[in-house]
Design a protein around this motif. Structure first.
Motif, PDB file in Angstrom:
ATOM      1  N   GLN A 159      53.354  21.506  12.857  1.00 62.83           N
ATOM      2  CA  GLN A 159      53.013  20.085  12.707  1.00 62.83           C
ATOM      3  C   GLN A 159      51.827  19.999  11.767  1.00 62.83           C
ATOM      4  O   GLN A 159      51.017  20.917  11.709  1.00 62.83           O
ATOM      5  CB  GLN A 159      52.548  19.480  14.037  1.00 62.83           C
ATOM      6  N   GLU A 160      51.716  18.884  11.079  1.00 64.25           N
ATOM      7  CA  GLU A 160      50.594  18.710  10.162  1.00 64.25           C
ATOM      8  C   GLU A 160      49.261  18.685  10.916  1.00 64.25           C
ATOM      9  O   GLU A 160      49.150  18.087  11.985  1.00 64.25           O
ATOM     10  CB  GLU A 160      50.751  17.401   9.390  1.00 64.25           C
ATOM     11  N   SER A 161      48.272  19.353  10.351  1.00 63.42           N
ATOM     12  CA  SER A 161      46.907  19.235  10.869  1.00 63.42           C
ATOM     13  C   SER A 161      45.967  19.029   9.685  1.00 63.42           C
ATOM     14  O   SER A 161      46.411  18.986   8.531  1.00 63.42           O
ATOM     15  CB  SER A 161      46.545  20.476  11.685  1.00 63.42           C
ATOM     16  N   ILE A 189      40.746  16.104   4.049  1.00 69.05           N
ATOM     17  CA  ILE A 189      39.900  14.913   4.156  1.00 69.05           C
ATOM     18  C   ILE A 189      38.542  15.180   3.518  1.00 69.05           C
ATOM     19  O   ILE A 189      37.830  16.104   3.923  1.00 69.05           O
ATOM     20  CB  ILE A 189      39.728  14.495   5.635  1.00 69.05           C
ATOM     21  N   ASN A 220      44.728  23.600  15.722  1.00 62.65           N
ATOM     22  CA  ASN A 220      43.857  22.940  14.747  1.00 62.65           C
ATOM     23  C   ASN A 220      43.789  21.457  15.079  1.00 62.65           C
ATOM     24  O   ASN A 220      44.628  20.926  15.792  1.00 62.65           O
ATOM     25  CB  ASN A 220      44.384  23.144  13.322  1.00 62.65           C
ATOM     26  N   PHE A 221      42.771  20.810  14.538  1.00 60.79           N
ATOM     27  CA  PHE A 221      42.602  19.379  14.723  1.00 60.79           C
ATOM     28  C   PHE A 221      43.417  18.608  13.684  1.00 60.79           C
ATOM     29  O   PHE A 221      43.382  18.930  12.495  1.00 60.79           O
ATOM     30  CB  PHE A 221      41.134  18.978  14.562  1.00 60.79           C
ATOM     31  N   LYS A 222      44.136  17.609  14.138  1.00 61.71           N
ATOM     32  CA  LYS A 222      44.719  16.627  13.226  1.00 61.71           C
ATOM     33  C   LYS A 222      43.975  15.318  13.449  1.00 61.71           C
ATOM     34  O   LYS A 222      43.825  14.880  14.605  1.00 61.71           O
ATOM     35  CB  LYS A 222      46.208  16.449  13.533  1.00 61.71           C
ATOM     36  N   VAL A 223      43.486  14.737  12.377  1.00 58.77           N
ATOM     37  CA  VAL A 223      42.859  13.422  12.511  1.00 58.77           C
ATOM     38  C   VAL A 223      43.974  12.389  12.431  1.00 58.77           C
ATOM     39  O   VAL A 223      44.495  12.086  11.355  1.00 58.77           O
ATOM     40  CB  VAL A 223      41.801  13.194  11.417  1.00 58.77           C
ATOM     41  N   VAL A 224      44.338  11.866  13.588  1.00 61.31           N
ATOM     42  CA  VAL A 224      45.415  10.875  13.673  1.00 61.31           C
ATOM     43  C   VAL A 224      44.830   9.515  13.333  1.00 61.31           C
ATOM     44  O   VAL A 224      43.833   9.096  13.930  1.00 61.31           O
ATOM     45  CB  VAL A 224      46.032  10.855  15.087  1.00 61.31           C
ATOM     46  N   ARG A 225      45.415   8.832  12.361  1.00 59.75           N
ATOM     47  CA  ARG A 225      44.939   7.481  11.996  1.00 59.75           C
ATOM     48  C   ARG A 225      46.086   6.687  11.414  1.00 59.75           C
ATOM     49  O   ARG A 225      47.137   7.223  11.175  1.00 59.75           O
ATOM     50  CB  ARG A 225      43.734   7.524  11.052  1.00 59.75           C
TER      51      ARG A 225
END
Lengths: 225, 225
Positions: A159-161, A189, A220-225
Motif C-alpha cells: 500500500q502507498e505510504s 511530502i 511506514n506512516f501514510k499521511v492520509v488526507r
C-alpha cells in the motif's frame, strides 16, 4: 549519477545497493577501507561483514570518506546519529560544497538502553546541525522515518505510504525527490526548510514503540488526507 | 455511560457533542461554569462562546470540574497541555480514583511562538505526569495525534487511518478502545504502557509541520503494515 554513500551499516549498504542497481556510479565511504574489508565477523548490530555484502555488489567501490565524497556529485549520509558530523568532517567541507547531501541519520542516544532517546530535539535537529556545520552543502533530510529495506522498496508494503523531505534548497529537494521516486516512492511530502527535520526526527520515538508493539520494522506512516 | 469532559475548547466540545450524540450522559467540566456561560465573545483561539455551542447541545450539562468528575464513570481530559494537571487537581484525586482517565492533552509550549515546542518530552511525557500525579486513576493517552473533528469522525478522511492507546491498565485501554470504535476508528494500535505516550506526544512536531505544508489539519497518520 556519481554518488557517495557514507556508512557501511545496513542503511548504507541498502541505499548503495539500490542506487547501484538503478545504474548509478556508487562509492561507499568508510573511515578505513582496509579495516572495513578485513573484517570477518558480523558488526555490532548483527550485519554480516562488509566483504560478504561487497562480494554480491561488485560494482560498488569502497573508499575513504574523503575520496568517496571528492568524486561524488551527491553525498548520502547513512551513518549513525553520533557518527554523522565526524563522518562529514572526514569527508571534508570542500568535498561537500555545492553538493546535495541527503541526510538519513537520526540522533538516537542508546546510552540509557532501549528505546533510545534523542540527543538533539524540539528546538534543534541533527539535520540543522549538519547544515550549520557545512553551510555550503545543500542538505536534505529524508528517509529517516522508515526501515532500510522500505526506504528503497516501499512497494513491499503493498500500500502507498509517505516519505518526507526537509531542506533549505528547493533544487536539492527536487533532486532528492527524483531519487526517491526512482526507489518507488509515490507520496513525497515537502515539509519545508531544514528546521522541519525536527518533526521527522521526533517521529523516531513513536516509530520505535510501534516496532515493539507490532513486532516488526516493516511498516511506514501514510499521511492520509 | 456517565462521562465528564474536562475542558470547554474545541476538543472538549467536539468530544462532548459526539459522546452525547452516541447516547452517553455527558457533563462538561469547567473551572467556573457561571463565567463560562456568561462569555459572549469568541475564545482566544476563535471558538464561538460556549453558550452558543451549548444551545445546540442541550443534553450536555455544564458543571465545575469537581462536580463533573464526581458523578462520572469515565473522565476525558480535553484541556490544553498546561491546563491538564491543574484541571485534574481541581477535579480532585478522589473523584478520579479507579476511573478511566482518557487524556488527550499535548504538552505544547507556545511561549516562543509557532510552531510550539514541547514542555515535556523524550524522557517523560504529559501522560506519565498525569498518571504519576493521580496514581489511582487509570490513565489512557489517546487521540492527541489528530484534529478534533477527525477524533470523532475519522470516516471523514475517506480512508482508514490509525489512532494509538498508551496506558498501564489493560481493562482501561479496552474501555477506551470501545469508545474509539464507537467514534468510527477501525485501526486502534495499543502501543504499550503509559511511557509510550512519549512517542505519540512527540508526533506533534511533525503534525504541526504537516499542517503547515498541507495547508489543512484534515489529515491523519495511517500505520501501513
Amino acid at each position: 549519477m556519481k554518488i557517495a554513500v557514507l556508512g557501511t551499516g545496513s542503511v548504507g549498504r541498502t541505499i548503495a545497493g539500490r542506487l547501484s542497481g538503478l545504474g548509478h556510479d556508487v562509492t561507499v565511504g568508510t573511515r578505513d577501507p582496509q579495516a572495513t574489508r578485513a573484517r570477518t565477523e558480523p558488526d555490532g548490530t548483527g550485519n554480516p561483514p562488509y566483504s560478504a555484502w561487497a562480494a554480491d555488489h561488485d560494482r560498488v567501490r569502497l573508499a575513504t570518506l574523503a575520496d568517496a565524497a571528492a568524486s561524488a556529485e551527491l553525498v548520502v549520509n547513512a551513518t549513525s546519529g553520533h557518527g554523522a558530523l565526524p563522518a562529514l568532517e572526514a569527508a571534508g567541507a570542500d568535498h561537500l560544497a555545492d553538493k546535495v547531501v541527503l541526510d538519513i541519520s537520526n540522533p538516537l542516544d542508546f546510552s540509557n538502553g532501549f528505546p533510545p532517546t534523542l540527543f538533539v530535539k524540539d528546538t534543534d535537529s541533527l539535520g540543522e546541525q549538519v547544515q550549520r556545520a557545512f553551510p555550503r552543502a545543500r542538505v536534505v533530510k529524508t528517509l529517516n522515518t522508515l526501515t532500510a529495506e522500505l526506504m528503497v522498496h516501499p512497494e513491499n508494503l503493498g500500500q502507498e505510504s509517505s516519505v518526507f523531505v526537509s531542506g533549505d534548497d528547493a533544487a536539492a529537494k527536487a533532486t532528492v525527490t527524483e531519487l526517491l521516486t526512482s526507489f518507488g516512492h509515490t507520496d513525497v511530502i515537502d515539509l519545508g526548510d531544514i528546521t522541519t527535520a525536527r518533526g521527522t526526527e521526533m517521529l523516531l520515538p513513536v516509530w520505535l514503540r510501534l516496532m515493539g508493539s507490532l513486532g516488526t520494522a516493516a511498516f511506514n506512516f501514510k499521511v492520509v488526507r
